[in-house]
Design a protein around this motif. Structure first.
Motif, PDB file in Angstrom:
ATOM      1  N   ALA A   1       6.317 -13.322  -8.362  1.00 42.19           N
ATOM      2  CA  ALA A   1       7.220 -14.475  -8.203  1.00 42.19           C
ATOM      3  C   ALA A   1       7.991 -14.375  -6.890  1.00 42.19           C
ATOM      4  O   ALA A   1       8.113 -15.376  -6.151  1.00 42.19           O
ATOM      5  CB  ALA A   1       8.179 -14.577  -9.386  1.00 42.19           C
ATOM      6  N   LYS A   2       8.504 -13.210  -6.573  1.00 46.48           N
ATOM      7  CA  LYS A   2       9.267 -13.026  -5.344  1.00 46.48           C
ATOM      8  C   LYS A   2       8.395 -13.155  -4.103  1.00 46.48           C
ATOM      9  O   LYS A   2       8.808 -13.757  -3.111  1.00 46.48           O
ATOM     10  CB  LYS A   2       9.965 -11.660  -5.350  1.00 46.48           C
ATOM     11  CG  LYS A   2      11.110 -11.590  -6.335  1.00 46.48           C
ATOM     12  CD  LYS A   2      11.688 -10.191  -6.436  1.00 46.48           C
ATOM     13  CE  LYS A   2      12.820 -10.163  -7.440  1.00 46.48           C
ATOM     14  NZ  LYS A   2      13.235  -8.802  -7.786  1.00 46.48           N
ATOM     15  N   LEU A   3       7.188 -12.611  -4.155  1.00 49.07           N
ATOM     16  CA  LEU A   3       6.305 -12.642  -2.989  1.00 49.07           C
ATOM     17  C   LEU A   3       5.703 -14.022  -2.751  1.00 49.07           C
ATOM     18  O   LEU A   3       5.289 -14.330  -1.637  1.00 49.07           O
ATOM     19  CB  LEU A   3       5.210 -11.583  -3.124  1.00 49.07           C
ATOM     20  CG  LEU A   3       5.718 -10.144  -3.045  1.00 49.07           C
ATOM     21  CD1 LEU A   3       4.613  -9.158  -3.404  1.00 49.07           C
ATOM     22  CD2 LEU A   3       6.295  -9.838  -1.665  1.00 49.07           C
TER      23      LEU A   3
ATOM     24  N   ILE B   1       7.076  -5.947 -14.228  1.00 49.22           N
ATOM     25  CA  ILE B   1       7.403  -5.641 -12.838  1.00 49.22           C
ATOM     26  C   ILE B   1       6.468  -6.418 -11.915  1.00 49.22           C
ATOM     27  O   ILE B   1       6.905  -7.024 -10.931  1.00 49.22           O
ATOM     28  CB  ILE B   1       7.318  -4.122 -12.582  1.00 49.22           C
ATOM     29  CG1 ILE B   1       8.426  -3.378 -13.345  1.00 49.22           C
ATOM     30  CG2 ILE B   1       7.384  -3.809 -11.088  1.00 49.22           C
ATOM     31  CD1 ILE B   1       8.190  -1.874 -13.478  1.00 49.22           C
ATOM     32  N   ALA B   2       5.177  -6.400 -12.233  1.00 42.16           N
ATOM     33  CA  ALA B   2       4.189  -7.103 -11.407  1.00 42.16           C
ATOM     34  C   ALA B   2       4.468  -8.603 -11.369  1.00 42.16           C
ATOM     35  O   ALA B   2       4.386  -9.235 -10.309  1.00 42.16           O
ATOM     36  CB  ALA B   2       2.775  -6.830 -11.928  1.00 42.16           C
TER      37      ALA B   2
ATOM     38  N   PRO C   1      -0.698  -8.372   4.494  1.00 36.49           N
ATOM     39  CA  PRO C   1       0.695  -7.938   4.526  1.00 36.49           C
ATOM     40  C   PRO C   1       1.277  -7.916   3.113  1.00 36.49           C
ATOM     41  O   PRO C   1       0.951  -8.760   2.297  1.00 36.49           O
ATOM     42  CB  PRO C   1       1.392  -8.987   5.401  1.00 36.49           C
ATOM     43  CG  PRO C   1       0.432 -10.110   5.566  1.00 36.49           C
ATOM     44  CD  PRO C   1      -0.923  -9.652   5.138  1.00 36.49           C
ATOM     45  N   THR C   2       2.120  -6.936   2.839  1.00 36.55           N
ATOM     46  CA  THR C   2       2.698  -6.832   1.499  1.00 36.55           C
ATOM     47  C   THR C   2       3.919  -7.720   1.325  1.00 36.55           C
ATOM     48  O   THR C   2       4.506  -7.739   0.263  1.00 36.55           O
ATOM     49  CB  THR C   2       3.064  -5.371   1.177  1.00 36.55           C
ATOM     50  OG1 THR C   2       3.979  -4.920   2.158  1.00 36.55           O
ATOM     51  CG2 THR C   2       1.846  -4.496   1.103  1.00 36.55           C
ATOM     52  N   SER C   3       4.298  -8.476   2.372  1.00 35.84           N
ATOM     53  CA  SER C   3       5.459  -9.346   2.242  1.00 35.84           C
ATOM     54  C   SER C   3       5.097 -10.684   1.620  1.00 35.84           C
ATOM     55  O   SER C   3       5.973 -11.492   1.356  1.00 35.84           O
ATOM     56  CB  SER C   3       6.116  -9.559   3.609  1.00 35.84           C
ATOM     57  OG  SER C   3       5.181 -10.168   4.484  1.00 35.84           O
ATOM     58  N   GLN C   4       3.804 -10.915   1.393  1.00 35.46           N
ATOM     59  CA  GLN C   4       3.379 -12.142   0.735  1.00 35.46           C
ATOM     60  C   GLN C   4       2.052 -11.888   0.036  1.00 35.46           C
ATOM     61  O   GLN C   4       1.392 -10.889   0.283  1.00 35.46           O
ATOM     62  CB  GLN C   4       3.242 -13.280   1.737  1.00 35.46           C
ATOM     63  CG  GLN C   4       2.212 -13.031   2.820  1.00 35.46           C
ATOM     64  CD  GLN C   4       2.167 -14.137   3.852  1.00 35.46           C
ATOM     65  OE1 GLN C   4       3.119 -14.871   4.001  1.00 35.46           O
ATOM     66  NE2 GLN C   4       1.068 -14.252   4.541  1.00 35.46           N
TER      67      GLN C   4
ATOM     68  N   THR D   1     -12.859  -5.879  -0.791  1.00 36.60           N
ATOM     69  CA  THR D   1     -12.432  -4.884  -1.778  1.00 36.60           C
ATOM     70  C   THR D   1     -11.086  -4.273  -1.382  1.00 36.60           C
ATOM     71  O   THR D   1     -10.206  -4.087  -2.223  1.00 36.60           O
ATOM     72  CB  THR D   1     -13.506  -3.786  -1.908  1.00 36.60           C
ATOM     73  OG1 THR D   1     -14.722  -4.394  -2.339  1.00 36.60           O
ATOM     74  CG2 THR D   1     -13.098  -2.710  -2.900  1.00 36.60           C
ATOM     75  N   VAL D   2     -10.930  -3.993  -0.096  1.00 34.47           N
ATOM     76  CA  VAL D   2      -9.682  -3.400   0.400  1.00 34.47           C
ATOM     77  C   VAL D   2      -8.504  -4.344   0.143  1.00 34.47           C
ATOM     78  O   VAL D   2      -7.429  -3.914  -0.296  1.00 34.47           O
ATOM     79  CB  VAL D   2      -9.807  -3.042   1.897  1.00 34.47           C
ATOM     80  CG1 VAL D   2      -8.460  -2.672   2.496  1.00 34.47           C
ATOM     81  CG2 VAL D   2     -10.812  -1.925   2.096  1.00 34.47           C
ATOM     82  N   ASP D   3      -8.696  -5.637   0.408  1.00 33.59           N
ATOM     83  CA  ASP D   3      -7.612  -6.596   0.199  1.00 33.59           C
ATOM     84  C   ASP D   3      -7.308  -6.807  -1.282  1.00 33.59           C
ATOM     85  O   ASP D   3      -6.142  -6.976  -1.665  1.00 33.59           O
ATOM     86  CB  ASP D   3      -7.924  -7.929   0.883  1.00 33.59           C
ATOM     87  CG  ASP D   3      -7.749  -7.867   2.398  1.00 33.59           C
ATOM     88  OD1 ASP D   3      -7.120  -6.909   2.886  1.00 33.59           O
ATOM     89  OD2 ASP D   3      -8.234  -8.783   3.074  1.00 33.59           O
ATOM     90  N   ARG D   4      -8.335  -6.784  -2.128  1.00 34.87           N
ATOM     91  CA  ARG D   4      -8.081  -6.902  -3.575  1.00 34.87           C
ATOM     92  C   ARG D   4      -7.334  -5.667  -4.084  1.00 34.87           C
ATOM     93  O   ARG D   4      -6.419  -5.778  -4.901  1.00 34.87           O
ATOM     94  CB  ARG D   4      -9.391  -7.113  -4.338  1.00 34.87           C
ATOM     95  CG  ARG D   4      -9.915  -8.544  -4.180  1.00 34.87           C
ATOM     96  CD  ARG D   4     -11.204  -8.823  -4.930  1.00 34.87           C
ATOM     97  NE  ARG D   4     -12.331  -8.349  -4.125  1.00 34.87           N
ATOM     98  CZ  ARG D   4     -13.222  -7.442  -4.523  1.00 34.87           C
ATOM     99  NH1 ARG D   4     -13.165  -6.910  -5.728  1.00 34.87           N
ATOM    100  NH2 ARG D   4     -14.200  -7.057  -3.727  1.00 34.87           N
ATOM    101  N   ALA D   5      -7.683  -4.488  -3.563  1.00 34.12           N
ATOM    102  CA  ALA D   5      -6.952  -3.268  -3.932  1.00 34.12           C
ATOM    103  C   ALA D   5      -5.506  -3.355  -3.464  1.00 34.12           C
ATOM    104  O   ALA D   5      -4.588  -2.926  -4.180  1.00 34.12           O
ATOM    105  CB  ALA D   5      -7.646  -2.042  -3.345  1.00 34.12           C
ATOM    106  N   ALA D   6      -5.291  -3.931  -2.278  1.00 32.89           N
ATOM    107  CA  ALA D   6      -3.928  -4.071  -1.752  1.00 32.89           C
ATOM    108  C   ALA D   6      -3.088  -4.991  -2.630  1.00 32.89           C
ATOM    109  O   ALA D   6      -1.882  -4.764  -2.800  1.00 32.89           O
ATOM    110  CB  ALA D   6      -3.962  -4.587  -0.318  1.00 32.89           C
ATOM    111  N   ILE D   7      -3.701  -6.020  -3.198  1.00 31.45           N
ATOM    112  CA  ILE D   7      -2.977  -6.892  -4.128  1.00 31.45           C
ATOM    113  C   ILE D   7      -2.521  -6.085  -5.341  1.00 31.45           C
ATOM    114  O   ILE D   7      -1.362  -6.179  -5.765  1.00 31.45           O
ATOM    115  CB  ILE D   7      -3.846  -8.097  -4.558  1.00 31.45           C
ATOM    116  CG1 ILE D   7      -4.025  -9.056  -3.382  1.00 31.45           C
ATOM    117  CG2 ILE D   7      -3.226  -8.819  -5.762  1.00 31.45           C
ATOM    118  CD1 ILE D   7      -5.070 -10.142  -3.628  1.00 31.45           C
TER     119      ILE D   7
END
Length: 180
Positions: A175-177, A169-170, A2-5, A17-23
């Motif tokens: 920090a927010k996530l 930005i990252a 999830p992109t909320s955390q 690989t998919v999850d590392r790309a999502a990060i």
């Protein structure tokens, strides 16, 4: 993922690989070119924090900037170009939408001027998108910044500023996530 955390930093190398790309997509912006550059780094290196991970990606981007290879420069420009235009009506990522929210306040004259400045910037710096860490600044302050950068007219300085802005930005997103 999830992109909320964000997952714990210690778990990143073991992720798919998919999850590392999502990060990378969550922290930076979705970019196949960034995936190619950095997904393996997230598996082979261990990081003490997300800020360390972001610095490592920033170092990779800086190496592309410093390379004499035209293809490396084009690769960097593709990554920098993944960020949405400031003030664009359609912004894909939820993070960018939230970060640019205050830029959508003010009159239509200011919005038109920001669109014009984006176009002028992209004419002055072919292949680049104006990237800046908005960080709550108002549209007039951002417009002063874009004008100064256009007047400076230095392509490599723009790439350097783009890398710094992407990393700032990252770091803010991380920090927010991590607080959620």
């Amino acid at each position: 993922m999830p992109t909320s955390q964000l997952p714990s930093i210690s778990s990143v190398p073991a992720l798919s690989t998919v999850d590392r790309a999502a990060i990378l997509d969550t922290l930076f912006e979705p970019s196949a070119a960034l995936h190619t550059l950095s997904v393996e780094l997230l598996q082979t290196d261990s990081f003490g924090s997300y800020n360390d991970l972001i610095k490592a990606v920033g170092n990779q981007l800086t190496k592309l900037l410093e390379s004499a290879s035209t293809s490396d420069t084009e690769w960097l420009d593709t990554i920098l170009g993944a960020h949405p235009r400031l003030g664009a009506k359609k912004v894909e990522s939820a993070q960018s939408q939230a970060e640019q929210a205050q830029l959508n306040t003010g009159g239509e004259d200011e919005a038109a001027e920001l669109r014009r400045l984006n176009e002028e910037y992209e004419t002055k710096f072919p292949g680049l998108i104006y990237v800046v860490f908005v960080n709550g600044r108002s549209r007039p302050v951002i417009m002063e910044n874009i004008c100064a950068r256009i007047a400076r007219g230095d392509m490599n300085a723009e790439r350097t500023e783009g890398i710094k802005a992407m990393c700032d930005i990252a770091a803010d997103r991380a920090a927010k996530l991590q607080q959620s």
